[in-house]
Design a protein around this motif. Structure first.
Motif, short mmCIF file in Angstrom:
data_model
loop_
_atom_site.label_atom_id
_atom_site.label_comp_id
_atom_site.label_asym_id
_atom_site.label_seq_id
_atom_site.Cartn_x
_atom_site.Cartn_y
_atom_site.Cartn_z
N GLN A 1 0.85 -1.19 0.00
CA GLN A 1 0.00 0.00 0.00
C GLN A 1 0.88 1.23 0.00
N LEU A 2 0.71 2.05 -1.02
CA LEU A 2 1.52 3.26 -1.13
C LEU A 2 1.05 4.31 -0.16
N THR A 3 1.95 5.14 0.29
CA THR A 3 1.59 6.24 1.17
C THR A 3 0.84 7.30 0.38
N ARG A 4 0.09 8.07 1.07
CA ARG A 4 -0.72 9.12 0.45
C ARG A 4 0.19 10.17 -0.18
N LEU A 5 -0.01 10.42 -1.48
CA LEU A 5 0.85 11.36 -2.18
C LEU A 5 0.24 12.75 -2.27
N LEU A 6 -1.08 12.80 -2.44
CA LEU A 6 -1.75 14.07 -2.68
C LEU A 6 -2.98 14.18 -1.80
N PRO A 7 -3.41 15.38 -1.52
CA PRO A 7 -4.72 15.53 -0.87
C PRO A 7 -5.81 15.14 -1.85
N ALA A 8 -6.98 14.88 -1.33
CA ALA A 8 -8.09 14.53 -2.21
C ALA A 8 -8.31 15.63 -3.24
N ALA A 9 -8.74 15.23 -4.44
CA ALA A 9 -8.90 16.18 -5.54
C ALA A 9 -9.94 17.23 -5.20
N THR A 10 -9.68 18.45 -5.62
CA THR A 10 -10.61 19.54 -5.42
C THR A 10 -11.02 20.09 -6.78
N ALA A 11 -12.00 21.01 -6.77
CA ALA A 11 -12.50 21.61 -8.01
C ALA A 11 -12.82 20.52 -9.04
N LEU A 12 -13.54 19.51 -8.59
CA LEU A 12 -13.73 18.32 -9.41
C LEU A 12 -15.02 18.42 -10.21
N PHE A 13 -14.91 18.43 -11.54
CA PHE A 13 -16.07 18.26 -12.40
C PHE A 13 -16.38 16.77 -12.51
N ALA A 14 -15.33 15.95 -12.57
CA ALA A 14 -15.51 14.51 -12.68
C ALA A 14 -15.90 13.97 -11.31
N GLY A 15 -17.14 13.49 -11.14
CA GLY A 15 -17.61 13.03 -9.86
C GLY A 15 -16.90 11.76 -9.42
N ASN A 16 -16.63 11.66 -8.12
CA ASN A 16 -15.97 10.48 -7.56
C ASN A 16 -14.66 10.18 -8.30
N GLY A 17 -13.93 11.24 -8.61
CA GLY A 17 -12.69 11.06 -9.36
C GLY A 17 -11.59 10.38 -8.56
N ALA A 18 -11.72 10.35 -7.24
CA ALA A 18 -10.74 9.67 -6.40
C ALA A 18 -11.23 8.28 -5.99
N PHE A 19 -12.45 7.92 -6.45
CA PHE A 19 -13.02 6.60 -6.17
C PHE A 19 -13.14 6.34 -4.67
N ASP A 20 -13.50 7.39 -3.92
CA ASP A 20 -13.54 7.28 -2.48
C ASP A 20 -14.93 7.57 -1.91
N ASN A 21 -15.94 7.62 -2.78
CA ASN A 21 -17.31 7.77 -2.31
C ASN A 21 -17.84 6.37 -2.02
N LEU A 22 -17.89 6.02 -0.75
CA LEU A 22 -18.18 4.64 -0.38
C LEU A 22 -19.56 4.21 -0.84
N LEU A 23 -20.54 5.15 -0.83
CA LEU A 23 -21.87 4.78 -1.26
C LEU A 23 -21.87 4.40 -2.74
N ASP A 24 -21.20 5.22 -3.56
CA ASP A 24 -21.14 4.93 -4.99
C ASP A 24 -20.24 3.73 -5.28
N ASP A 25 -19.18 3.60 -4.51
CA ASP A 25 -18.22 2.54 -4.79
C ASP A 25 -18.77 1.15 -4.49
N ALA A 26 -19.92 1.10 -3.83
CA ALA A 26 -20.51 -0.20 -3.56
C ALA A 26 -20.97 -0.87 -4.85
N SER A 27 -21.16 -0.08 -5.91
CA SER A 27 -21.56 -0.65 -7.19
C SER A 27 -20.33 -0.87 -8.06
#
Length: 369
Positions: free
Chosen positions: A2-28
Motif C-alpha cells: 500500500q503506497l503512502t498518500r501522495l496528494l490531498p483529495a482532488a478539489t474543483a472536481l467536475f468529474a464526480g468520484n474522481g478519487a473513487f472514495d465515495n463509499l456509497l457509490d463505490d458499492a456498485s
C-alpha cells in the motif's frame, strides 16, 4: 503493498468520484458515475493515491494487449463552450508489459466514448511500470458542437498481463491554456512538387497515384512547372467529349495531428487548344479531401470543391492557385481521420493539358469547425 498518500483529495472536481472514495457509490461496479466501456473494472485498496480506493484492472498474460477503457459523462451545463480544460489523473502499472495509454475529453462518454479532437494526450506507461505513480494530463480544446453529444472524460490503458491502477481523476477549466503549435509545420506531402529524382527516373510520381488511358495519358512534364524539374501533366486528347482524370494521394494516419485543421494548396496550369471557347477546354476541377479514392466525383467528401472558374478564358495559360481546408470534423470527433483518407484532384477536360504542381498540406490554426 500500500503506497503512502501522495496528494490531498482532488478539489474543483467536475468529474464526480474522481478519487473513487465515495463509499456509497463505490458499492456498485463500476462505481457511480463511472462507465466501463471495455475491459474489467474494480476497486482496489492495494494501490492508491488518495485512500481508500483506486480504479483497477487486471490483464491476462500472453494474449496480446488488452484495453481498460472507462469514462464518465459530465453535465453539458458545467462546460463553457470553446474554453480549454485540463484532465489529470495518476496511473500505476505492475510489471513492464503495459504499453501506451490515453487520457482526455470524450463524447458519448456514458456509452461508447470517443476522444474529442485536440482533447487528449497519449503517454507511455514506461515510468509507471517501474513501480511508481505517474501523473498524466491532457489539455482539452472541445468545440461547442461536442458539448451536445454526451461530453465527459475518458481514460484508456493497454497492457498484456499484470494490473494497472488509476486514481484522482480531475477535470478543471484552464482558461489560460493556449493551443500549441504543431510539432511539424512543414509540408505533410511527399514529392508534392513531383521532383523526387528516384521516382521521376521511372516516369512515376510516387506516392501519387493517377489514372491513365489511351484517351488520357498522364506523364511527368518539364514543359511547364513551378518547382523544377517537373510538373505532372494530364493530357486530355479527345476533341469530341470531355474526359475525367484523377490524381490521388493517400495520406498515412501518422501524418495527422488531431489538434489542427489542414490546408491543401496546389497550383494548376490549363493549356487548352481552344482558349477562345472555354467549354472546349476544361469544364470543372474537383479537388480536396476524400475517403473514397478512384470513384466518381459524387463520392468526394464535403471538404472538396467543384471549381468551375477554370472554365473562364482568362485563367487559361496561366498558373492558378487553389486551396481548401479540411476541418477535423463537424462534431469534434476523429472519425474522419480513419480509413483511406486522402486528397484528390480531378479535372474534366477535352483537347487540353492540365499541369499540376506544388502540392502542400499544412496544419493551420485556429480550428475550422
Amino acid at each position: 503493498m500500500q503506497l503512502t498518500r501522495l496528494l490531498p483529495a482532488a478539489t474543483a472536481l467536475f468529474a464526480g468520484n474522481g478519487a473513487f472514495d465515495n463509499l456509497l457509490d463505490d458499492a456498485s461496479s463500476p462505481p457511480v458515475p463511472w462507465f466501463a466501456y471495455q475491459g474489467g473494472f474494480s476497486l482496489s485498496s492495494a494501490e492508491y493515491v488518495s485512500a481508500p480506493y483506486a480504479a483497477s484492472a487486471s490483464y491476462a498474460s500472453n494474449v496480446g494487449y488488452s484495453n481498460f477503457w472507462f469514462s464518465q459523462a459530465v453535465d453539458a451545463s458545467l462546460w463553457a463552450p470553446d474554453t480549454p480544460y485540463t484532465v489529470s489523473a495518476w496511473v500505476y502499472a505492475s510489471g513492464s508489459n503495459c504499453g501506451s495509454a490515453e487520457i482526455g475529453c470524450a463524447v458519448k462518454a456514458s456509452t461508447a466514448p470517443t476522444m474529442m479532437f485536440a482533447s487528449y494526450a497519449s503517454f507511455s506507461m514506461g515510468v509507471a511500470a517501474n513501480a511508481q505513480w505517474l501523473e498524466v494530463t491532457a489539455t482539452c480544446f472541445p468545440p461547442a458542437s461536442s458539448l451536445v453529444n454526451d461530453p465527459g472524460v475518458a481514460i484508456i490503458v493497454s497492457c498484456s498481463g499484470g494490473s494497472s491502477w488509476v486514481d484522482n481523476v480531475t477535470l478543471v477549466a484552464a482558461p489560460d491554456a493556449v493551443m500549441p503549435l504543431p510539432s511539424n509545420t512543414g509540408n505533410g506531402l511527399t514529392n508534392g512538387g513531383f521532383d523526387d529524382a528516384a521516382d521521376d527516373a521511372t516516369g512515376k510520381a510516387t506516392p501519387w497515384t493517377y489514372t491513365s488511358s489511351t484517351a488520357l495519358p498522364i506523364t511527368l512534364s518539364a514543359d511547364e512547372y513551378l518547382s523544377a524539374p517537373y510538373a505532372l501533366a494530364m493530357n486530355f486528347t479527345s476533341t469530341t467529349a470531355a474526359a475525367v482524370g484523377s490524381l490521388v494521394y493517400t495520406i498515412p494516419a501518422t501524418t495527422w495531428d488531431y489538434a489542427y485543421s489542414y490546408n491543401l494548396t496546389f497550383r494548376a496550369f490549363i493549356e487548352s487548344n481552344h482558349p477562345e471557347n472555354a467549354a472546349s477546354g476544361c469544364t470543372y476541377l474537383y479537388y480536396g479531401f476524400t475517403q473514397t479514392l478512384f470513384v466518381t466525383p459524387a463520392y468526394l467528401t464535403a471538404y472538396s470543391t467543384k471549381d468551375t472558374t477554370v472554365a473562364s478564358a482568362d485563367e487559361m495559360g496561366t498558373w492558378i492557385t487553389r486551396s481548401v481546408i479540411f476541418p477535423p470534423s463537424t462534431n469534434g470527433v476523429s472519425a474522419l481521420y480513419s480509413g483511406n483518407l486522402g486528397i484528390r484532384v480531378q479535372p474534366s477536360c477535352m483537347d487540353a493539358t492540365v499541369y499540376l504542381d506544388d502540392f502542400t498540406l499544412e496544419p493551420v490554426l485556429p480550428f475550422v469547425w
